[in-house]
Design a protein around this motif. Sequence first.
Motif, PDB file in Angstrom:
ATOM      1  N   ALA A  25       0.834  -1.206   0.000  1.00 14.65           N
ATOM      2  CA  ALA A  25       0.000   0.000   0.000  1.00 14.65           C
ATOM      3  C   ALA A  25       0.867   1.254   0.000  1.00 14.65           C
ATOM      4  CB  ALA A  25      -0.925  -0.006   1.210  1.00 14.65           C
ATOM      5  N   ARG A  26       1.987   1.198   0.697  1.00 14.92           N
ATOM      6  CA  ARG A  26       2.903   2.344   0.719  1.00 14.92           C
ATOM      7  C   ARG A  26       3.539   2.556  -0.652  1.00 14.92           C
ATOM      8  NH1 ARG A  26       7.986   3.613   1.041  1.00 14.92           N
ATOM      9  NH2 ARG A  26       8.789   1.498   1.138  1.00 14.92           N
ATOM     10  N   PRO A  29       0.474   3.934  -4.007  1.00 13.33           N
ATOM     11  CA  PRO A  29      -0.529   4.839  -3.442  1.00 13.33           C
ATOM     12  C   PRO A  29      -1.799   4.963  -4.276  1.00 13.33           C
ATOM     13  CG  PRO A  29       1.327   6.080  -4.317  1.00 13.33           C
ATOM     14  CD  PRO A  29       1.703   4.632  -4.383  1.00 13.33           C
ATOM     15  N   LEU A  52      -4.143   0.709   7.703  1.00  8.66           N
ATOM     16  CA  LEU A  52      -4.399   1.542   6.525  1.00  8.66           C
ATOM     17  C   LEU A  52      -5.266   2.739   6.880  1.00  8.66           C
ATOM     18  CD1 LEU A  52      -4.971  -1.203   3.815  1.00  8.66           C
ATOM     19  CD2 LEU A  52      -3.032   0.367   3.970  1.00  8.66           C
ATOM     20  N   ARG A  53      -6.299   2.510   7.680  1.00  9.83           N
ATOM     21  CA  ARG A  53      -7.176   3.605   8.103  1.00  9.83           C
ATOM     22  C   ARG A  53      -6.381   4.628   8.917  1.00  9.83           C
ATOM     23  NH1 ARG A  53      -9.870   0.988   4.775  1.00  9.83           N
ATOM     24  NH2 ARG A  53     -12.079   0.601   4.933  1.00  9.83           N
ATOM     25  N   ARG A  57      -5.758   5.919   4.681  1.00  7.77           N
ATOM     26  CA  ARG A  57      -6.160   5.184   3.472  1.00  7.77           C
ATOM     27  C   ARG A  57      -7.505   4.513   3.735  1.00  7.77           C
ATOM     28  NH1 ARG A  57      -1.785   3.683   0.154  1.00  7.77           N
ATOM     29  NH2 ARG A  57      -3.402   3.316  -1.376  1.00  7.77           N
ATOM     30  N   THR A  58      -8.573   5.079   3.250  1.00 11.31           N
ATOM     31  CA  THR A  58      -9.915   4.530   3.466  1.00 11.31           C
ATOM     32  C   THR A  58     -10.394   3.822   2.207  1.00 11.31           C
ATOM     33  OG1 THR A  58     -10.874   6.650   2.864  1.00 11.31           O
ATOM     34  CG2 THR A  58     -10.529   6.229   5.218  1.00 11.31           C
ATOM     35  N   LEU A  59      -9.582   2.915   1.722  1.00 10.54           N
ATOM     36  CA  LEU A  59      -9.886   2.167   0.504  1.00 10.54           C
ATOM     37  C   LEU A  59     -11.067   1.224   0.715  1.00 10.54           C
ATOM     38  CD1 LEU A  59      -6.222   1.068  -0.219  1.00 10.54           C
ATOM     39  CD2 LEU A  59      -7.499   2.777  -1.497  1.00 10.54           C
TER      40      LEU A  59
END
Length: 122
Positions: A25-26, A29, A52-53, A57-59
């Motif tokens: 994830a890093r 992006p 992540l949150r 990151r709210t994917l």
Amino acid sequence: MVRGLHRAGYRVVTADDGYGALEAARLHPALDAVITDLVMPGLTGFEVLGALRAMGRTLPAVVVTGSDGPHDLTLFGENVRLLYKPCRTPVLLATLAELGVHPGERTPLPAPIPRRSGPHSF
């Protein structure tokens, strides 16, 4: 699962464990969504989503599990879905569409998906 996502037109980023998912994830992006196993080495799928949150990151996310225990997804917002193993590709694709994730947009998916070897495979 990865093969089915590729066939449907998604570009896929994989990781072997929860820590690898955070690193992916890093490094990527522009990810549009996360698909994670609930139980995997390193961090659980919920721990990955929480990290992540915490990073902002709210994917949209799909959590896949073989466990039928109670799973509280409300902590992660409305854009998280739970699927049970065995998870068939058409169900996964429909779930991604429901979350608003479609092939060809930026760099969809997922991290992490454990490799087929070992006890945490799909």
